[in-house]
Design an enzyme around this catalytic site. Sequence first.
Site, mmCIF file in Angstrom:
data_model
loop_
_atom_site.group_PDB
_atom_site.id
_atom_site.type_symbol
_atom_site.label_atom_id
_atom_site.label_comp_id
_atom_site.label_asym_id
_atom_site.label_seq_id
_atom_site.Cartn_x
_atom_site.Cartn_y
_atom_site.Cartn_z
ATOM 1 C CG LEU A 33 0.684 -8.119 -7.082
ATOM 2 C CD1 LEU A 33 -0.788 -7.905 -7.112
ATOM 3 C CD2 LEU A 33 2.025 -8.336 -6.533
ATOM 4 N N GLY A 36 6.133 -8.071 -14.294
ATOM 5 C CA GLY A 36 6.894 -9.257 -13.719
ATOM 6 C C GLY A 36 5.868 -9.836 -12.954
ATOM 7 C CG HIS A 37 4.663 -9.102 -8.623
ATOM 8 N ND1 HIS A 37 4.547 -8.155 -8.697
ATOM 9 C CD2 HIS A 37 5.629 -9.653 -8.036
ATOM 10 C CE1 HIS A 37 5.412 -7.934 -7.959
ATOM 11 N NE2 HIS A 37 5.422 -8.998 -7.579
ATOM 12 C CD GLN A 61 11.963 -10.261 1.994
ATOM 13 O OE1 GLN A 61 11.125 -11.470 2.706
ATOM 14 N NE2 GLN A 61 12.265 -10.210 1.188
ATOM 15 C CG ASP A 150 14.378 -11.689 -6.563
ATOM 16 O OD1 ASP A 150 15.020 -10.296 -6.306
ATOM 17 O OD2 ASP A 150 13.128 -11.111 -7.130
ATOM 18 C CB VAL A 176 8.616 -8.870 -17.327
ATOM 19 C CG1 VAL A 176 7.376 -8.476 -17.719
ATOM 20 C CG2 VAL A 176 7.770 -10.124 -16.657
ATOM 21 C CG LEU A 184 8.771 -4.931 -15.546
ATOM 22 C CD1 LEU A 184 7.438 -5.140 -16.095
ATOM 23 C CD2 LEU A 184 8.910 -3.426 -15.541
#
Length: 282
Positions: A33, A36-37, A61, A150, A176, A184
């Site tokens: 983390l 951004g998270h 993924q 994303d 961010v 980030l």
Amino acid sequence: MTRILRTIAEVRAWRKTLRPEQTLGFVPTMGALHQGHMSLMQIARQKADIVIASIFVNPLQFGPNEDLSKYPRPIEKDIALLGEARVDALFLPPVAELYPEGASSVVLEEAVSTHLCGASRPGHFRGVTTVVLKLFNIVAPDFAVFGQKDAQQCLVIERMVRDLDVPVEIIRGPIVREADGLALSSRNVYLAPEDRAAAPAIFASLNAAKAAWAAGERNGARLAEIGRARLAQEGRITPQYWEVRDRTSLKPIETVGPEGALFAVAAHLGTTRLIDNLEVSG
Ligand code: PAF
């Protein structure tokens, strides 16, 4: 303190302890983390009564030659950050909990997911949609927050939720950035110092195209050329794609209209693959 839940049964039992009027916000992550998270957690915290995050490095993924085994997993640090962000619960399942032996069902989005990263990472979005739908079925949140970095993932998930009538609102959190513009990402820790120094050229290339758009350029191919040319000034960066696309369908755009466009880039610095994007409209 953040309550840690490791099994589907534990999450469902915890979910039942919430009062019917309490809203539940969900932030799915793969851990490692960063700020951004944390900004996504904050959005959830502000909007919901109760917040749950998940950390699951989803094998489905990752392609065969991607970074699944070396993906950073600083779990103690992550748990401390979630506590600081006043996240009520963390779903932290082992792989076998989500993919038991013999699991053979997947979720496919077949339009938006075929472009950009879908073309360069076959199977990636099939893994994302499968795990996100599973997580939604387990957690049953009122809304879930995903990062705009994303952008394609947001679009694919929004499409899946719409098409499959999933009763979860999707909220996007803004990108961010570091002070020098680098978006980030958990993968930034892989960057060698010289590559880290070169990386802001990715955002600079998006801004170069945005400046041309602001000055009146509307031709999609020419805008992409401007972005690619700016990126090429940084010799350490190997672009994978630099595209001007429709903000909803991700189809290529010949002429950018008032509805705007998504500028999207993916590039390698050494063995690290980074993505970034910027939307223009008006
Ligand atoms: O964006 C991510 O971290 C992942 O793709 C997600 C949405 C948690 C699914 O594994």
